[in-house]
Motif scaffolding. Structure first.
Motif, PDB file in Angstrom:
ATOM      1  N   LEU A  95      11.932  42.014  21.879  1.00 12.48           N
ATOM      2  CA  LEU A  95      12.645  41.289  20.747  1.00 12.48           C
ATOM      3  C   LEU A  95      14.105  41.795  20.943  1.00 12.48           C
ATOM      4  N   ILE A 106      21.382  46.858  14.900  1.00 15.89           N
ATOM      5  CA  ILE A 106      20.875  46.344  13.774  1.00 15.89           C
ATOM      6  C   ILE A 106      19.378  45.871  13.724  1.00 15.89           C
ATOM      7  N   ALA A 107      18.975  45.497  14.938  1.00 15.07           N
ATOM      8  CA  ALA A 107      17.570  44.988  15.197  1.00 15.07           C
ATOM      9  C   ALA A 107      16.788  46.126  15.139  1.00 15.07           C
ATOM     10  N   ILE A 109      17.376  49.065  13.850  1.00 10.99           N
ATOM     11  CA  ILE A 109      17.225  49.377  12.167  1.00 10.99           C
ATOM     12  C   ILE A 109      16.081  48.509  11.452  1.00 10.99           C
ATOM     13  N   ALA A 110      16.321  47.211  11.698  1.00  8.40           N
ATOM     14  CA  ALA A 110      15.458  46.243  10.933  1.00  8.40           C
ATOM     15  C   ALA A 110      14.052  46.670  11.262  1.00  8.40           C
ATOM     16  N   THR A 111      13.875  46.677  12.683  1.00  8.29           N
ATOM     17  CA  THR A 111      12.202  47.070  12.863  1.00  8.29           C
ATOM     18  C   THR A 111      11.672  48.400  12.170  1.00  8.29           C
ATOM     19  N   GLN A 113      12.673  49.907   9.520  1.00  5.23           N
ATOM     20  CA  GLN A 113      12.579  49.477   7.976  1.00  5.23           C
ATOM     21  C   GLN A 113      11.536  48.480   7.664  1.00  5.23           C
ATOM     22  N   VAL A 114      11.037  47.669   8.838  1.00  5.23           N
ATOM     23  CA  VAL A 114       9.870  46.708   8.149  1.00  5.23           C
ATOM     24  C   VAL A 114       8.729  47.564   8.464  1.00  5.23           C
ATOM     25  N   LEU A 117       8.566  49.968   5.312  1.00  3.54           N
ATOM     26  CA  LEU A 117       8.121  48.900   4.147  1.00  3.54           C
ATOM     27  C   LEU A 117       6.596  48.440   4.140  1.00  3.54           C
ATOM     28  N   LEU A 118       6.159  48.399   5.482  1.00  6.21           N
ATOM     29  CA  LEU A 118       4.633  47.954   5.571  1.00  6.21           C
ATOM     30  C   LEU A 118       3.885  49.367   5.156  1.00  6.21           C
ATOM     31  N   LEU A 120       4.584  51.405   3.031  1.00  8.54           N
ATOM     32  CA  LEU A 120       4.587  51.659   1.669  1.00  8.54           C
ATOM     33  C   LEU A 120       3.605  50.845   1.200  1.00  8.54           C
ATOM     34  N   LYS A 121       3.440  49.547   1.670  1.00  2.42           N
ATOM     35  CA  LYS A 121       2.404  48.618   1.109  1.00  2.42           C
ATOM     36  C   LYS A 121       0.979  48.940   1.615  1.00  2.42           C
TER      37      LYS A 121
END
Lengths: 324, 182
Positions: A95, A106-107, A109-111, A113-114, A117-118, A120-121
């Motif tokens: 990607l 930024i991409a 960082i985003a991965t 963070q995702v 968050l996953l 955390l779920k």
């Protein structure tokens, strides 16, 4: 010189028995190791990843889940974590590798963070936001748990040695030259026949694997895991920062950078920590700014300059009698 | 930031204004006055910034220096000076945004960290150096986060935002307004 350094590093826990000093040394070694792993990607190939926490966290979580859910030793878990991180680096790389500069940063960082968050779920499976403590088994070397801090110290030292050895090998192989070519100018490298996507994929695999080893070691050391520490943005930043301060794209840069940054922050904390909150962080930031303004290419340049001046001086000394 | 930690301590602080609690309804829609004011001023500032960058010599010099430093220098632009102005304008706008948030958002020394990441995401999503793009991207992010909270789960708003960012970059490596991927 390297041998003397290695001997000093090996002898340190015998000489120093203060647990606080050993704890700082372990952190220095660990972050130097993560910096070395980041440096392969961010230093040599100049791919500014700010998402290495993704692999750190995956390594930490894989070994912890294997340990607690299945009772598998972290010695196997650390490798499993590395493999999981390598597997994760493939889609992330697919990607992100088409992106350049800030878009790439930024991409990544985003991965990370995702992933955080996953995790955390995943409350049932991976304990969600509250995290979990690792069972304390006392002195159990087979489960990567030790009574003495010295054992952790040597483990961290071994990891760092592994990272440096891999970097050393890569630096001197065709792969190292390809990486530097990609870092200098990606389009030009592609034009002279370097498969830039493939080389970036390979180095990302190695970098992810090493970072995941660091993640497993970290949770085994602090006995606690939760998504905010395992996937902490600070890990990504720290990995990049120590390399940038020490000197990107050099073998010893991350080690020099970590030694300086971690030691300063620990010392400042013990000097100012009891006074006003924030003083030590302010001083730390000022030092950081000063270093970056004074040595934009990293502190390692200081050492190589001195070394070159020294060798150039002795070479000239040798030439003089020849001329005369 | 750490100086702020030292000076103001780590406590949360809020400002109560006369309109902090005010709100009104239009049909089924609910508006908080403080947020509406913040939105209005933010839009106004964005418009002014757009005019500045596209209408004045200094703004044009700024965009030129960003596009190609060497060529801009040949055209008689001093990039260092222009970048200094750019940093000044950027910091002033960020400060303005902070004060606009105060009536409905608590302030503490580390508050900026949340916004730094989201601002970076918005700018990249909408293509660097494109004000309209950043505005549209921020609107999309806000809507995506709310939809995520509504339909995926209360803790999943940001997942939706980041996944949207990654998918966008997969199709358009230079952001929404940076042309199609080759």
């Amino acid at each position: 010189m390297v041998l003397a350094l290695a001997a000093a590093a090996l002898a340190l826990p015998i000489v120093v028995s203060d647990p606080f000093a050993l704890d700082i040394s372990i952190r220095v070694l660990l972050f130097a190791f993560i910096g070395v792993a980041w440096n392969l990607m961010g230093g040599y190939a100049k791919q500014l990843s700010l998402g290495h926490a993704a692999f750190f966290g995956l390594g930490a979580y894989t070994s912890t889940i294997l340990l607690i859910r299945f009772g598998i030793s972290p010695w196997i878990g650390i490798l499993a974590g590395g493999v999981v991180a390598m597997a994760a680096s493939l889609p992330i790389g697919a990607l992100c590798f088409r992106l350049r500069g800030p878009y790439f940063a930024i991409a990544t960082i985003a991965t990370a963070q995702v992933l955080m968050l996953l995790f955390l779920k995943f409350r049932d499976f991976a304990w969600g936001a509250e995290g979990t403590t690792l069972p304390n088994l006392g002195d159990a070397p087979l489960m990567m748990q030790f009574e003495s801090k010295a054992a952790y110290y040597y483990l961290a030292l071994a990891l760092l040695a592994l990272g440096l050895a891999i970097t050393y090998r890569i630096e001197r192989s065709w792969m190292g030259f390809y990486l530097v070519a990609v870092g200098e100018d990606e389009d030009a490298a592609e034009a002279v026949g370097v498969d830039t996507t493939k080389i970036k994929r390979h180095i990302y695999l190695i970098s992810a694997f090493l970072t995941a080893l660091g993640g497993t070691f970290y949770v085994e050391y602090i006995y606690f895991i939760d998504p905010n520490t395992a996937f902490s943005f600070n890990v990504s930043v720290e990995a990049a920062l120590v390399s940038i301060v020490g000197g990107v794209g050099t073998l010893w840069g991350p080690v020099v950078g970590t030694a300086l940054l971690e030691a300063t922050s620990a010392l400042l904390q013990s000097w100012f920590g009891s006074g006003h909150g924030g003083v030590q962080l302010t001083v730390y930031s000022l030092i950081l700014i000063a270093v970056i303004l004074w040595r934009p290419s990293g502190l390692i340049g200081l050492f190589t300059d001195l070394y070159q001046r020294f060798t150039a001086g002795s070479a000239r000394a040798k030439e003089v009698p020849l001329d005369g | 930031m750490n100086v702020a930690l030292l000076l103001f301590t780590a406590n949360y602080r809020t400002v109560q204004t006369a309109y902090s609690e005010l709100s009104f309804h239009i049909g089924p829609l609910y508006f908080a006055v403080a947020k509406l004011i913040a939105f209005g001023i933010a839009m106004l500032l964005s418009a002014v910034l757009y005019l500045f960058l596209h209408g004045t010599d200094l703004g044009k010099a700024m965009r030129a220096a960003a596009q190609n430093r060497e060529v801009a220098m040949l055209m008689g632009i001093n990039p260092d000076r222009v970048f200094c102005v750019a940093v000044g304008v950027a910091l002033a706008l960020a400060g303005a945004a902070g004060s606009l948030l105060m009536p409905f958002y608590p302030a503490y020394p580390l508050v900026g960290q949340i916004f730094v990441l989201m601002a970076f995401v918005a700018v990249v999503l909408g293509t660097l150096g494109n004000i309209t793009g950043a505005l549209i991207a921020s609107l999309m992010m806000g809507v995506a986060e709310s939809l995520g909270v509504q339909f995926v789960g209360a803790d999943s708003g940001l997942i939706v935002v980041f996944v949207m960012l990654l998918l966008t970059l997969a199709l358009r490596p230079n952001g929404l307004f940076g042309g199609w991927a080759r």
